[in-house]
Design a protein around this motif. Structure first.
Motif, mmCIF file in Angstrom:
data_model
loop_
_atom_site.group_PDB
_atom_site.id
_atom_site.type_symbol
_atom_site.label_atom_id
_atom_site.label_comp_id
_atom_site.label_asym_id
_atom_site.label_seq_id
_atom_site.Cartn_x
_atom_site.Cartn_y
_atom_site.Cartn_z
ATOM 1 N N VAL A 86 0.887 -1.325 0.035
ATOM 2 C CA VAL A 86 0.058 0.154 -0.034
ATOM 3 C C VAL A 86 0.767 1.303 -0.068
ATOM 4 C CG1 VAL A 86 -1.649 1.292 1.277
ATOM 5 C CG2 VAL A 86 -2.100 -1.288 1.123
ATOM 6 N N LEU A 87 2.025 1.004 0.777
ATOM 7 C CA LEU A 87 2.765 2.451 0.910
ATOM 8 C C LEU A 87 3.560 2.568 -0.405
ATOM 9 C CD1 LEU A 87 4.290 1.896 4.396
ATOM 10 C CD2 LEU A 87 2.776 3.693 3.554
ATOM 11 N N ALA A 88 3.831 1.440 -1.132
ATOM 12 C CA ALA A 88 4.522 1.660 -2.430
ATOM 13 C C ALA A 88 3.897 2.196 -3.370
ATOM 14 C CB ALA A 88 5.227 0.393 -2.833
ATOM 15 N N ARG A 89 2.506 1.789 -3.366
ATOM 16 C CA ARG A 89 1.575 2.389 -4.275
ATOM 17 C C ARG A 89 1.141 3.830 -4.198
ATOM 18 N NH1 ARG A 89 -2.532 -1.045 -3.274
ATOM 19 N NH2 ARG A 89 -3.804 0.710 -2.077
ATOM 20 N N LEU A 90 1.242 4.080 -2.832
ATOM 21 C CA LEU A 90 1.171 5.616 -2.593
ATOM 22 C C LEU A 90 2.133 6.417 -3.052
ATOM 23 C CD1 LEU A 90 -0.495 5.547 0.967
ATOM 24 C CD2 LEU A 90 -1.669 5.758 -1.422
ATOM 25 N N ARG A 91 3.434 5.944 -2.866
ATOM 26 C CA ARG A 91 4.691 6.721 -3.081
ATOM 27 C C ARG A 91 4.444 7.098 -4.636
ATOM 28 N NH1 ARG A 91 7.262 3.210 0.439
ATOM 29 N NH2 ARG A 91 7.951 1.737 -1.300
ATOM 30 N N GLY A 102 5.686 4.620 7.525
ATOM 31 C CA GLY A 102 4.504 3.948 7.965
ATOM 32 C C GLY A 102 4.844 2.638 8.260
ATOM 33 N N LEU A 103 5.784 1.917 7.955
ATOM 34 C CA LEU A 103 6.048 0.330 8.295
ATOM 35 C C LEU A 103 6.624 0.814 9.555
ATOM 36 C CD1 LEU A 103 7.639 -0.919 5.252
ATOM 37 C CD2 LEU A 103 5.687 -2.137 6.386
ATOM 38 N N ARG A 104 7.569 1.646 9.993
ATOM 39 C CA ARG A 104 8.336 1.665 11.057
ATOM 40 C C ARG A 104 7.026 2.296 12.349
ATOM 41 N NH1 ARG A 104 11.057 -0.448 14.192
ATOM 42 N NH2 ARG A 104 12.745 0.642 15.462
ATOM 43 N N ALA A 105 6.071 3.015 12.135
ATOM 44 C CA ALA A 105 5.297 3.287 12.948
ATOM 45 C C ALA A 105 4.348 2.145 13.376
ATOM 46 C CB ALA A 105 4.206 4.311 12.235
ATOM 47 N N ALA A 106 3.963 1.433 12.165
ATOM 48 C CA ALA A 106 3.087 0.028 12.728
ATOM 49 C C ALA A 106 4.241 -0.963 13.522
ATOM 50 C CB ALA A 106 2.720 -0.685 11.736
ATOM 51 N N ASP A 107 5.531 -0.976 13.303
ATOM 52 C CA ASP A 107 6.507 -1.655 13.991
ATOM 53 C C ASP A 107 6.420 -1.330 15.408
ATOM 54 O OD1 ASP A 107 7.391 -3.140 11.793
ATOM 55 O OD2 ASP A 107 9.110 -1.679 11.394
ATOM 56 N N LEU A 124 -2.074 -3.879 9.276
ATOM 57 C CA LEU A 124 -3.271 -4.258 8.657
ATOM 58 C C LEU A 124 -4.190 -2.813 8.824
ATOM 59 C CD1 LEU A 124 -4.109 -7.839 8.734
ATOM 60 C CD2 LEU A 124 -2.826 -6.647 7.026
ATOM 61 N N VAL A 125 -4.528 -2.454 10.059
ATOM 62 C CA VAL A 125 -5.284 -1.081 10.539
ATOM 63 C C VAL A 125 -4.824 0.019 9.668
ATOM 64 C CG1 VAL A 125 -5.650 0.326 12.202
ATOM 65 C CG2 VAL A 125 -5.838 -2.048 12.728
ATOM 66 N N LEU A 126 -3.328 0.120 9.668
ATOM 67 C CA LEU A 126 -3.121 1.305 9.109
ATOM 68 C C LEU A 126 -3.092 0.982 7.458
ATOM 69 C CD1 LEU A 126 -1.286 3.968 8.696
ATOM 70 C CD2 LEU A 126 0.718 2.768 8.789
ATOM 71 N N ALA A 127 -2.758 0.016 6.976
ATOM 72 C CA ALA A 127 -3.146 -0.419 5.327
ATOM 73 C C ALA A 127 -4.842 -0.090 5.140
ATOM 74 C CB ALA A 127 -2.745 -1.817 5.159
ATOM 75 N N GLU A 155 -6.827 7.011 0.254
ATOM 76 C CA GLU A 155 -6.643 7.181 -1.125
ATOM 77 C C GLU A 155 -7.746 6.961 -2.045
ATOM 78 O OE1 GLU A 155 -3.958 4.005 -4.286
ATOM 79 O OE2 GLU A 155 -4.940 3.304 -2.165
ATOM 80 N N GLN A 156 -8.846 5.972 -1.928
ATOM 81 C CA GLN A 156 -9.830 5.966 -2.518
ATOM 82 C C GLN A 156 -10.797 7.266 -2.629
ATOM 83 O OE1 GLN A 156 -12.625 2.584 -2.378
ATOM 84 N NE2 GLN A 156 -14.271 3.977 -1.530
#
Length: 444
Positions: A129-134, A225-230, A358-361, A368-369
């Motif tokens: 998801v983050l890659a698509r947004l980038r 975002g990945l680190r935040a979820a980590d 998954l919550v963040l995704a 995005e939508q």
């Protein structure tokens, strides 16, 4: 790849030099229900992995149910031979563990970024998801807030007991938000924050919450975002460990007491472009309204993510709507007061025991939508307290709603949605296969 190995090797060697007493390191990853699985490695073997040796774990570890068992899901588990899948070390996550009896380290591992990532691994879902947004020049900045309860270490007939006040020895059975509670429980709370910071987590504000023995911790805002979820995942692990060390249980269970407040996972999200402009503030904050509309439309289909078990569904009390509002904590999507650069939404629907990746995704997919469809949201709460969108409060209905939603299947991946929904369905079926005392009292 060589530079990555070199950096990882330097990280492991620096850790060994700084912590010579540590002999083992737990390599851990989060499964679908939000539990850590992994292996305990001798630290010298970890150095070999960092240097490029292959790291593999069974692919189906990701699919474990809440109780650790495996369910037949499509071609996985019982029809695929339980194959191994590659994992990689997550840089900058090798840290000492302070709550175990013996010196220990831990480090995150993941399949994302490998040659064949596991499509249904929670961290990989968020990474995609983050890659698509980038690619769309959308860069989220994220901060989690987690509520949790402290209980006495000993259960009473399988039920939690209020924690004992360290000063008086009495049960902390009064629901309040008094600052004195922070002082009374400061030994365990302070060590929780110290343990989190030792993991590299920017743990900031801690608050006494409404429930007896309930607290909330805030984390700093992150452009990763990945680190935040980590951070959210690692905090749950360290907090449980520190609590046991002090004679308590810490739990992120969504609704441990019916008569007291539930525990939520609140997520603050703002969106920026590469130049640092807040996208939500564009067109006199019209983009914010579009993002809110997308969140609200997708949210009823994300309930198995936001409320991943029967107890989490109890937190809503059967009378909650998906709604939004400005500076309104009754709203599922709250817009806190801020200047245009820091304009953000606060998602307040997820339970504290939900999977943070998954919550963040799911939140990002909704925003995005909304930005793409440019629809107006329903009226905010200050314009009408009856405003809101219904959502399913039965797990089977929620799973069906999630599995059939085309935008969610596209945004999170159809394979993930199918696997996740079947995991939740099977878990709920297993949960229902027990006759409780109340059932005998009512129907015997």
């Amino acid at each position: 790849m060589g530079a990555v190995c070199s950096d990882l090797l330097a990280e492991v060697r620096a850790f060994r030099a700084q912590h010579p007493q540590v002999r083992y390191v737990d390599l851990i990853s989060l499964d679908i229900p939000g539990h850590f699985y992994g292996k305990r490695y001798p630290v010298e073997m970890l150095e070999k992995v960092a240097a490029g040796s292959v790291l593999k774990l069974p692919q189906n570890c990701v699919l474990l149910g809440v109780q650790g068992g495996m369910f037949k899901i499509g071609n996985y588990c019982f029809n695929d031979g339980d194959p191994d899948a590659r994992r990689r070390l997550v840089p900058s996550t090798l840290k000492p563990v302070s709550w175990e009896a013996q010196p220990l380290g831990q480090m995150l591992i993941t399949s994302d970024g490998t040659e064949a990532p596991i499509t249904f691994e929670p961290r990989e879902v968020l990474a995609q998801v983050l890659a698509r947004l980038r690619d769309k020049d959308i860069h989220p900045v994220v901060a989690f807030e987690l509520e949790f309860y402290l209980f006495d270490k000993q259960l009473l007939n399988g039920r939690p007991q209020f924690p004992r006040d360290p000063l008086t020895g009495d049960a902390d059975d009064q629901p309040n938000m008094h600052i004195e509670r922070l002082s009374r429980f400061s030994p365990v709370l302070d060590e929780m924050v110290e343990a989190a910071r030792a993991q590299g987590i920017d743990a900031t504000v801690i608050t006494a919450e409404r429930g007896p023995g309930q607290f909330e911790i805030n984390f700093g805002h992150l452009a990763d975002g990945l680190r935040a979820a980590d951070w959210a995942a690692l905090f749950c692990r360290s907090t449980r460990g520190v609590a046991l060390k002090h004679g308590y249980r810490a739990s992120f269970m969504a609704k441990p007491y019916l008569q007291h407040a539930g525990s939520g996972m609140h997520v603050h999200v703002s969106l920026y472009d590469a130049a640092g402009n807040n996208l939500l503030a564009a067109d006199q904050q019209q983009a914010l309204r579009h993002a809110v509309a997308g969140c609200l439309e997708l949210r009823p289909h994300c309930m198995p993510i936001f409320a991943p078990n029967q107890n989490a569904l109890r937190r809503y009390g059967g009378a909650v709507w998906v709604n939004w509002g400005f500076e309104d904590r009754n709203a599922c999507v709250r817009v806190p007061e801020s200047d245009p650069h820091n304009l953000r939404i606060e998602h307040r629907l997820a339970s504290a025991d939900a999977n943070p990746y998954l919550v963040l995704a799911a939140i990002l997919c909704g925003m995005e939508q909304g930005l793409e469809q440019q629809r107006e949201p329903i009226a905010p709460l200050h314009e009408g307290h009856g405003s809101g969108i219904d959502f399913p409060l039965d797990m089977f209905d929620a799973v069906r709603a999630m599995q059939r939603q085309p935008q969610l299947r596209e945004g999170l991946g159809a394979e993930f949605v199918d696997v996740y929904c079947e995991n939740k369905r099977q878990d709920h079926l297993a949960f229902m296969q027990e006759i409780g005392g109340r059932e005998y009292r009512w129907y015997l």
